[in-house]
Design a protein around this motif. Sequence first.
Motif, mmCIF file in Angstrom:
data_model
loop_
_atom_site.group_PDB
_atom_site.id
_atom_site.type_symbol
_atom_site.label_atom_id
_atom_site.label_comp_id
_atom_site.label_asym_id
_atom_site.label_seq_id
_atom_site.Cartn_x
_atom_site.Cartn_y
_atom_site.Cartn_z
ATOM 1 N N PRO A 85 16.982 16.222 73.924
ATOM 2 C CA PRO A 85 17.799 17.010 73.806
ATOM 3 C C PRO A 85 19.039 16.355 74.810
ATOM 4 C CG PRO A 85 16.450 18.211 75.007
ATOM 5 C CD PRO A 85 15.566 16.706 74.904
ATOM 6 N N SER A 86 18.575 15.325 75.595
ATOM 7 C CA SER A 86 20.320 15.180 76.433
ATOM 8 C C SER A 86 20.806 13.806 75.825
ATOM 9 C CB SER A 86 20.120 14.350 77.719
ATOM 10 O OG SER A 86 18.820 13.463 78.158
ATOM 11 N N ALA A 87 19.922 12.673 75.120
ATOM 12 C CA ALA A 87 20.286 11.863 74.750
ATOM 13 C C ALA A 87 20.790 11.637 72.835
ATOM 14 C CB ALA A 87 18.723 10.713 73.793
ATOM 15 N N ALA A 88 20.018 13.253 71.836
ATOM 16 C CA ALA A 88 20.801 13.956 70.704
ATOM 17 C C ALA A 88 22.459 14.802 71.321
ATOM 18 C CB ALA A 88 20.097 15.036 70.315
ATOM 19 N N LEU A 89 22.345 14.827 72.606
ATOM 20 C CA LEU A 89 23.485 15.700 72.891
ATOM 21 C C LEU A 89 25.031 14.311 73.160
ATOM 22 C CD1 LEU A 89 25.579 18.272 72.936
ATOM 23 C CD2 LEU A 89 24.031 17.646 75.637
ATOM 24 N N LEU A 90 24.497 13.700 73.785
ATOM 25 C CA LEU A 90 24.910 12.044 73.530
ATOM 26 C C LEU A 90 25.819 11.221 72.074
ATOM 27 C CD1 LEU A 90 23.340 10.217 76.545
ATOM 28 C CD2 LEU A 90 25.711 10.853 76.475
ATOM 29 N N ASP A 91 24.415 11.686 71.401
ATOM 30 C CA ASP A 91 25.236 10.464 70.391
ATOM 31 C C ASP A 91 26.030 12.133 69.460
ATOM 32 O OD1 ASP A 91 24.318 8.254 70.134
ATOM 33 O OD2 ASP A 91 22.107 9.381 69.542
ATOM 34 N N ALA A 92 25.782 13.163 69.554
ATOM 35 C CA ALA A 92 26.841 14.299 68.536
ATOM 36 C C ALA A 92 28.140 13.826 69.714
ATOM 37 C CB ALA A 92 26.012 15.761 68.899
ATOM 38 N N GLY A 93 27.776 14.032 70.972
ATOM 39 C CA GLY A 93 29.307 14.203 71.908
ATOM 40 C C GLY A 93 30.064 13.494 71.684
ATOM 41 N N ALA A 94 29.795 11.605 71.145
ATOM 42 C CA ALA A 94 30.541 10.233 70.912
ATOM 43 C C ALA A 94 30.573 10.291 69.051
ATOM 44 C CB ALA A 94 29.522 9.522 71.301
ATOM 45 N N VAL A 95 29.844 11.164 68.647
ATOM 46 C CA VAL A 95 30.501 11.537 67.350
ATOM 47 C C VAL A 95 31.606 12.762 67.181
ATOM 48 C CG1 VAL A 95 29.566 12.752 64.619
ATOM 49 C CG2 VAL A 95 28.298 10.253 65.700
ATOM 50 N N ALA A 96 31.054 13.461 67.209
ATOM 51 C CA ALA A 96 32.552 14.719 68.108
ATOM 52 C C ALA A 96 34.021 13.847 68.727
ATOM 53 C CB ALA A 96 31.848 15.702 68.243
ATOM 54 N N LEU A 97 33.978 12.775 69.507
ATOM 55 C CA LEU A 97 34.615 12.274 69.743
ATOM 56 C C LEU A 97 34.921 11.547 68.988
ATOM 57 C CD1 LEU A 97 36.909 11.786 72.623
ATOM 58 C CD2 LEU A 97 34.993 10.220 73.177
ATOM 59 N N SER A 98 34.409 10.554 68.057
ATOM 60 C CA SER A 98 35.606 9.472 67.234
ATOM 61 C C SER A 98 35.578 10.343 66.131
ATOM 62 C CB SER A 98 34.185 8.887 66.664
ATOM 63 O OG SER A 98 33.887 8.450 67.648
ATOM 64 N N SER A 99 35.708 11.832 65.529
ATOM 65 C CA SER A 99 36.178 12.569 64.244
ATOM 66 C C SER A 99 37.219 13.616 65.514
ATOM 67 C CB SER A 99 34.994 13.673 64.591
ATOM 68 O OG SER A 99 33.860 13.258 63.846
ATOM 69 N N VAL A 127 43.237 8.490 76.989
ATOM 70 C CA VAL A 127 41.921 9.498 77.621
ATOM 71 C C VAL A 127 41.205 9.087 76.724
ATOM 72 C CG1 VAL A 127 42.021 11.758 77.853
ATOM 73 C CG2 VAL A 127 43.913 10.741 78.808
ATOM 74 N N PHE A 128 41.406 8.894 75.194
ATOM 75 C CA PHE A 128 39.931 8.364 74.302
ATOM 76 C C PHE A 128 39.346 7.910 74.229
ATOM 77 C CE2 PHE A 128 42.971 11.241 70.763
ATOM 78 C CZ PHE A 128 41.948 12.627 70.570
ATOM 79 N N VAL A 129 39.803 6.412 74.940
ATOM 80 C CA VAL A 129 39.306 5.021 75.477
ATOM 81 C C VAL A 129 38.760 5.700 76.313
ATOM 82 C CG1 VAL A 129 39.517 2.766 76.041
ATOM 83 C CG2 VAL A 129 41.330 3.792 74.239
ATOM 84 N N ALA A 130 39.249 6.650 77.480
ATOM 85 C CA ALA A 130 38.371 6.375 78.694
ATOM 86 C C ALA A 130 37.318 7.034 78.761
ATOM 87 C CB ALA A 130 39.631 7.136 79.941
ATOM 88 N N ILE A 131 37.506 8.212 77.546
ATOM 89 C CA ILE A 131 36.127 8.967 77.602
ATOM 90 C C ILE A 131 35.016 8.595 77.067
ATOM 91 C CG2 ILE A 131 35.386 10.988 76.404
ATOM 92 C CD1 ILE A 131 37.715 12.136 77.148
ATOM 93 N N ALA A 132 35.207 7.599 75.597
ATOM 94 C CA ALA A 132 34.790 6.879 74.673
ATOM 95 C C ALA A 132 34.340 5.286 75.425
ATOM 96 C CB ALA A 132 35.616 6.449 73.190
ATOM 97 N N LEU A 133 34.247 5.112 76.214
ATOM 98 C CA LEU A 133 33.604 3.579 77.168
ATOM 99 C C LEU A 133 32.471 4.263 78.093
ATOM 100 C CD1 LEU A 133 36.688 1.585 78.331
ATOM 101 C CD2 LEU A 133 35.442 1.262 76.757
ATOM 102 N N PRO A 134 32.654 4.776 78.295
ATOM 103 C CA PRO A 134 31.627 5.085 79.258
ATOM 104 C C PRO A 134 29.689 6.031 78.810
ATOM 105 C CG PRO A 134 33.376 6.800 80.034
ATOM 106 C CD PRO A 134 34.339 5.997 79.374
ATOM 107 N N MET A 135 31.170 7.075 77.529
ATOM 108 C CA MET A 135 30.159 7.732 77.047
ATOM 109 C C MET A 135 29.670 6.611 75.912
ATOM 110 S SD MET A 135 31.006 11.051 73.823
ATOM 111 C CE MET A 135 30.722 11.927 75.803
ATOM 112 N N THR A 136 29.752 6.272 75.225
ATOM 113 C CA THR A 136 28.781 4.879 74.096
ATOM 114 C C THR A 136 28.153 4.335 75.142
ATOM 115 O OG1 THR A 136 30.714 5.102 72.798
ATOM 116 C CG2 THR A 136 29.469 3.200 72.531
ATOM 117 N N GLY A 137 29.098 3.768 76.363
ATOM 118 C CA GLY A 137 28.562 2.523 77.336
ATOM 119 C C GLY A 137 27.075 3.683 77.860
#
Length: 123
Positions: A4-18, A49-59
């Motif tokens: 569930p946590s891996a799916a949540l990370l991917d869903a969060g990353a897609v939501a952030l990209s959206s 801010v978007f980049v600062a969130i996207a970098l660690p979340m994607t990594g």
Amino acid sequence: MKSPSAALLDAGAVALSSLCLLHCLALPLLAAALPLFGVWAEAEWVHLVFVAIALPMTGFALWRAERRHPLPALAWLSAGIGLALLMAGALALPSHAWETPLTVTGSLLLAATHIWNARHRHR
């Protein structure tokens, strides 16, 4: 079975990209109609801010996926290029005119990588 946590990370990353796409494409239209939104649409700190969130979340999402199953080099490459394009857009490199195309392309590339990763876990 996916974690569930891996799916949540991917869903969060897609939501952030959206959200990033919404900011880049819809906010300028709203800015034309409502000057209040224009201030936020042009705020440079929003991009950082978007980049600062996207970098660690994607990594973290891709590192965690790599631990479960080796990711192909193309996944790492597309995520890296997507992040680099987001960073270039946030810093208005090479010019301010390129900000939106770079950011939109980077967001789409990152979202596609996370969607691919989420689907790959099912196999």
